[in-house]
Write a protein that holds these residues in place. Sequence first.
Motif, PDB file in Angstrom:
ATOM      1  N   ALA A 206       0.834  -1.204   0.000  1.00 24.86           N
ATOM      2  CA  ALA A 206       0.000   0.000   0.000  1.00 24.86           C
ATOM      3  C   ALA A 206       0.869   1.254   0.000  1.00 24.86           C
ATOM      4  CB  ALA A 206      -0.923  -0.003   1.210  1.00 24.86           C
ATOM      5  N   VAL A 207       1.968   1.216   0.761  1.00 26.44           N
ATOM      6  CA  VAL A 207       2.921   2.335   0.757  1.00 26.44           C
ATOM      7  C   VAL A 207       3.423   2.555  -0.662  1.00 26.44           C
ATOM      8  CG1 VAL A 207       5.148   3.190   1.596  1.00 26.44           C
ATOM      9  CG2 VAL A 207       3.657   1.885   3.138  1.00 26.44           C
ATOM     10  N   ALA A 208       3.806   1.466  -1.308  1.00 26.34           N
ATOM     11  CA  ALA A 208       4.352   1.552  -2.669  1.00 26.34           C
ATOM     12  C   ALA A 208       3.312   2.084  -3.644  1.00 26.34           C
ATOM     13  CB  ALA A 208       4.827   0.167  -3.112  1.00 26.34           C
ATOM     14  N   GLU A 209       2.085   1.609  -3.507  1.00 21.28           N
ATOM     15  CA  GLU A 209       1.031   2.031  -4.434  1.00 21.28           C
ATOM     16  C   GLU A 209       0.783   3.533  -4.339  1.00 21.28           C
ATOM     17  OE1 GLU A 209      -3.618   0.895  -5.256  1.00 21.28           O
ATOM     18  OE2 GLU A 209      -2.217  -0.682  -4.688  1.00 21.28           O
ATOM     19  N   LYS A 210       0.787   4.052  -3.110  1.00 22.61           N
ATOM     20  CA  LYS A 210       0.588   5.498  -2.941  1.00 22.61           C
ATOM     21  C   LYS A 210       1.778   6.276  -3.498  1.00 22.61           C
ATOM     22  CE  LYS A 210      -3.189   5.074  -0.257  1.00 22.61           C
ATOM     23  NZ  LYS A 210      -3.211   3.637  -0.024  1.00 22.61           N
ATOM     24  N   ALA A 213       1.882   6.464  -7.235  1.00 26.06           N
ATOM     25  CA  ALA A 213       0.776   7.293  -7.722  1.00 26.06           C
ATOM     26  C   ALA A 213       1.070   8.778  -7.502  1.00 26.06           C
ATOM     27  CB  ALA A 213      -0.522   6.909  -7.027  1.00 26.06           C
ATOM     28  N   GLY A 214       2.189   9.078  -6.816  1.00 29.02           N
ATOM     29  CA  GLY A 214       2.554  10.470  -6.572  1.00 29.02           C
ATOM     30  C   GLY A 214       1.799  11.095  -5.411  1.00 29.02           C
ATOM     31  N   ASP A 215       1.151  10.268  -4.580  1.00 26.41           N
ATOM     32  CA  ASP A 215       0.359  10.779  -3.458  1.00 26.41           C
ATOM     33  C   ASP A 215       1.243  10.852  -2.213  1.00 26.41           C
ATOM     34  OD1 ASP A 215      -1.472  11.344  -1.462  1.00 26.41           O
ATOM     35  OD2 ASP A 215      -3.028  10.046  -2.302  1.00 26.41           O
ATOM     36  N   LYS A 216       1.908  11.980  -2.057  1.00 25.79           N
ATOM     37  CA  LYS A 216       2.899  12.152  -0.988  1.00 25.79           C
ATOM     38  C   LYS A 216       2.310  11.957   0.403  1.00 25.79           C
ATOM     39  CE  LYS A 216       5.907  15.771   0.926  1.00 25.79           C
ATOM     40  NZ  LYS A 216       6.414  17.143   0.699  1.00 25.79           N
TER      41      LYS A 216
END
Length: 327
Positions: A206-210, A213-216
């Motif tokens: 989940a950390v990687a997915e965010k 996606a550029g969601d800092k």
Amino acid sequence: MTTQASTPSPLVLVLGEEELLIERAVRSASDAAKAADPTADLTRIRVSDLTVPALAEMVSPSLFAEGRVIVLESAHDISQELADGVMAYVKAPADGIVLVVVHSGGGRSKAAKGLPAALKKAGAEVVECPKLTKPAERESFVRNEVRRVGGKIDGAAVLALIDAVGSDLRELSSAATQLVADAGGTVDEQAVRRYHRGRADVNGFAVAEKAVAGDKAAALESLRWAMQLGVPHVLVADALADAVRTIARVSGAGRGNPNQMAGELGMPPWKVRKAQGQARGWGQGGLATAMRVVARLNAEVKGVAANPEYALERAVLEVVAAHGASR
């Protein structure tokens, strides 16, 4: 009384295509070498980037006899000349050097196809890393992962976990590790359902997915939750590296039908489809930067960095920035 570390095998053949198992096999060979010689240096290089003279220099005996672990990656792409160089070396290996050859088991050229058999004949320690394609193999993998971290899991929970996570081994490994910690060691079906209802958003993937996606903000929040829950640093780093590399591979393969591309890329269709969506936010420059970041992070969480949590946070921020810069 002190016990001496056992002598590591000078030649290791890592055979197969399952990336997680390959990474573990390489790490195990490196750890064995470092147990015998803590100063042993690790070098990883693709055979397509290696010349015969460079190989000769890498495996030549050192004046000060420093230990070395040399990993030849993608040996299924090896040339005849380089294969001859490898075989010439293994006939008289140098002391203190561990040569790890990573090979898919296939290959286009005669030299590449014949290399595994030649290395086995030369006495290589063989570590099999086949793709786990059958349901029973994945179920066995989950049981072993739970056992590896000191937990227990019943059959219904194994099936529930695979149903919730999918067939990707890295994701299954990460989920199994967190479940053992979350459930206090014994995992049943109820624990799996509860975990994936309430805490599935705080694993390494989940950390990687965010991050990709550029969601800092969301990436940092997920990372901090993962650290609080005790998710191993290496698993978060592996998840980030897997996400970046998957996007790079899918992006490099061009557009196409995920079902057809899955066979070519060696990953499930759902993963190709997901990466295709993620790749739309990336450019080649940003991906190149992110690849360098995750390569550095891999070393940092395995002992190079004094503070692995800081290294993870910095890497997440850099991947997010690379995503933004590539639009």
